[in-house]
Structures are given as C-alpha cells and as structure tokens.
Design a protein around this motif. Sequence first.
Motif, PDB file in Angstrom:
ATOM      1  N   SER A 189       8.487   5.738 -70.561  1.00 20.04           N
ATOM      2  CA  SER A 189       8.838   7.148 -70.467  1.00 20.04           C
ATOM      3  C   SER A 189      10.308   7.267 -70.052  1.00 20.04           C
ATOM      4  CB  SER A 189       7.934   7.851 -69.448  1.00 20.04           C
ATOM      5  OG  SER A 189       8.309   9.189 -69.291  1.00 20.04           O
ATOM      6  N   VAL A 220       1.790   5.212 -72.520  1.00 17.98           N
ATOM      7  CA  VAL A 220       3.020   5.639 -71.845  1.00 17.98           C
ATOM      8  C   VAL A 220       3.104   4.929 -70.496  1.00 17.98           C
ATOM      9  CG1 VAL A 220       4.308   7.582 -70.907  1.00 17.98           C
ATOM     10  CG2 VAL A 220       2.966   7.859 -73.009  1.00 17.98           C
ATOM     11  N   THR A 221       4.220   4.232 -70.261  1.00 16.88           N
ATOM     12  CA  THR A 221       4.406   3.454 -69.038  1.00 16.88           C
ATOM     13  C   THR A 221       5.617   3.946 -68.256  1.00 16.88           C
ATOM     14  OG1 THR A 221       5.803   1.804 -70.146  1.00 16.88           O
ATOM     15  CG2 THR A 221       3.420   1.401 -70.147  1.00 16.88           C
ATOM     16  N   TYR A 232       6.047   6.125 -66.032  1.00 17.92           N
ATOM     17  CA  TYR A 232       6.163   7.586 -66.061  1.00 17.92           C
ATOM     18  C   TYR A 232       6.449   8.128 -64.665  1.00 17.92           C
ATOM     19  CZ  TYR A 232       4.660  12.466 -66.523  1.00 17.92           C
ATOM     20  OH  TYR A 232       4.600  13.833 -66.503  1.00 17.92           O
ATOM     21  N   LEU A 249       7.125  12.505 -72.227  1.00 19.93           N
ATOM     22  CA  LEU A 249       5.680  12.398 -72.424  1.00 19.93           C
ATOM     23  C   LEU A 249       5.213  13.383 -73.488  1.00 19.93           C
ATOM     24  CD1 LEU A 249       2.893  11.294 -71.640  1.00 19.93           C
ATOM     25  CD2 LEU A 249       2.845  12.963 -69.774  1.00 19.93           C
ATOM     26  N   ARG A 263       3.501  12.414 -77.188  1.00 18.09           N
ATOM     27  CA  ARG A 263       2.205  12.972 -77.603  1.00 18.09           C
ATOM     28  C   ARG A 263       2.347  13.790 -78.889  1.00 18.09           C
ATOM     29  NH1 ARG A 263      -0.149  14.261 -71.535  1.00 18.09           N
ATOM     30  NH2 ARG A 263      -1.287  12.291 -71.340  1.00 18.09           N
ATOM     31  N   VAL A 268      -1.956   7.374 -68.205  1.00 22.35           N
ATOM     32  CA  VAL A 268      -0.511   7.152 -68.165  1.00 22.35           C
ATOM     33  C   VAL A 268      -0.225   6.243 -66.978  1.00 22.35           C
ATOM     34  CG1 VAL A 268       1.721   8.264 -67.778  1.00 22.35           C
ATOM     35  CG2 VAL A 268       0.016   9.372 -69.238  1.00 22.35           C
ATOM     36  N   THR A 316       2.146   5.149 -64.209  1.00 21.57           N
ATOM     37  CA  THR A 316       3.308   5.663 -63.484  1.00 21.57           C
ATOM     38  C   THR A 316       4.120   4.515 -62.879  1.00 21.57           C
ATOM     39  OG1 THR A 316       1.952   5.942 -61.503  1.00 21.57           O
ATOM     40  CG2 THR A 316       2.189   7.854 -62.950  1.00 21.57           C
ATOM     41  N   GLN A 327      -5.138   3.148 -62.433  1.00 21.22           N
ATOM     42  CA  GLN A 327      -4.695   3.503 -63.783  1.00 21.22           C
ATOM     43  C   GLN A 327      -5.097   2.453 -64.809  1.00 21.22           C
ATOM     44  OE1 GLN A 327      -0.534   4.149 -62.943  1.00 21.22           O
ATOM     45  NE2 GLN A 327      -0.853   6.295 -62.356  1.00 21.22           N
TER      46      GLN A 327
END
Length: 251
Positions: free
Chosen positions: A147, A180-181, A183, A194, A198, A209, A211, A238
């Motif tokens: 991200s 998604v990494t 984030y 993000l 998408r 996601v 974070t 996660q």
Amino acid sequence: MIISIANQKGGVGKTTTAINLASAMGFAGKKVLLIDLDPQANSSMSFLSEPAERSTYDWLLHPESDAEAAIHETQTENLWIAPASIGLARVEQQLQGELEAPYRLKDVLDSVANDFDFVFIDTPPTLGLLTVNALVASTHLVVPIQSSYFAMEGTDDLLDTVEKIKKRTNPGLEILGVLVTMYDKRTVLGRDILGQIREVFGAKVFQTVITRNVRLEESPAYKESIFTFAPRSTGALQYQNLSEEVLKRVS
C-alpha cells in the motif's frame, strides 16, 4: 493446491506472506510444503539454522535426482521446507536455451506434491526463469501489493506473464487473490491506494489487509513465524484471517 506468491516488485511482503500463510495452514492441521525459489533464501533462513545440503537449486539443475532429499522438516507444526541456495542466482544462465527449462519445477513437484495438502512457493522479485517455473507448476497465484504510491508498478508485466503462461503452458493457473500489505489506515494516501487497488482488481482483492507491524518484521530474525513469535499480535490475527480466506476460495 500449489500456490505461488509472486510480484516482480521487491519489498512488498512476499516472503513474510509465504512464511506466515504456510505456517497458518500448518497450525490449521494442513500438511504444508514451503518452497523457496528466491536466491536470497529469506524463507529458508526463517526456519533452518544452517544451510541445507540439498536445495531447490538441485531440483532445477537435476530434476531426476531424489526430490525428497531437499525437503526438510521445520519446528512449525505440519510444515516442511524445500530451501533455496545462492546457486539459484545462476540457474537462468545455466539453463539458457533448454527447451524444458520452464518445466523443471513442475516435473519435480509431480513426484512430491501429492504428499501435501498445500504447497506454497516463495519467488524472487523478478519475472525471470525462477518465477516462470513457479507459475508453470502452480494451480493458483497470490499477488502481494504494498500500500504505497508505487503500488501498481510492475503489476501489468506480471499479469501479462500470467496470461502468456495460461495460454501456452498452464491453462489451469488462476489468480487466487491480491493481498494488500504494509497498509497504514491512519494516512489518506494509504486509504486512497487501497481504494485504487480494489477498483482495479475488484473481487480478487482479499478482504484481509496486512497492516504495518513491527512484530512481523522481527519474527524472521528469531527464526519463527508470527504465530510462535507473537501469537497475540495484530499480524498473527491478520494472517490467520488470510488463511481462512484462502481455504474458502480454494474449497
């Protein structure tokens, strides 16, 4: 299921995802093989204290040899690893001109993959022969995307490569999902990126996601996955959620 984790852009959390997704599946009771095809061998160093005598380099150079000799048990429940070695950096040069070069890994996996419920392949940050071998051998692909401002950089080339492989060598290859990494929900940029990811990939984007998480960055130094290093951390939750999403998508 043979799942490659690939993105030609480096620093997107590819190895972190390979290590922790494979570990999550092991803790869920699945028998898992993690294959390290990255010459940097970061996945291997996360589980093995010393360089292995046999590695995936031997698989690609000598696919007729005993494949099981390069598979090593780890301290993580239900998880085995086929480690990398620096020799992988020479594979493209050594196999140059070989018509069967893209099929080397597939030929080896045909003899061992049925012993496992899941096979995950950690690939190098390039679209060279190593990544092509992984995609030719795989049933599915997970694409980690950081991200950040340059998030989409290089993804067109990866998707073009996937389409070529589907047309020519592996028509069953599917994109299982985009992850998604790194984030940061506190920033406007993070939320905007993000949204863009998408918008481009639609339903292919995992709901989970990953974070930014210091524990995730620290765990490989202690040769542990996040589930043993910091089992109550956000990162562990996660990747647990991601593993459940993966199971739903492949069922």
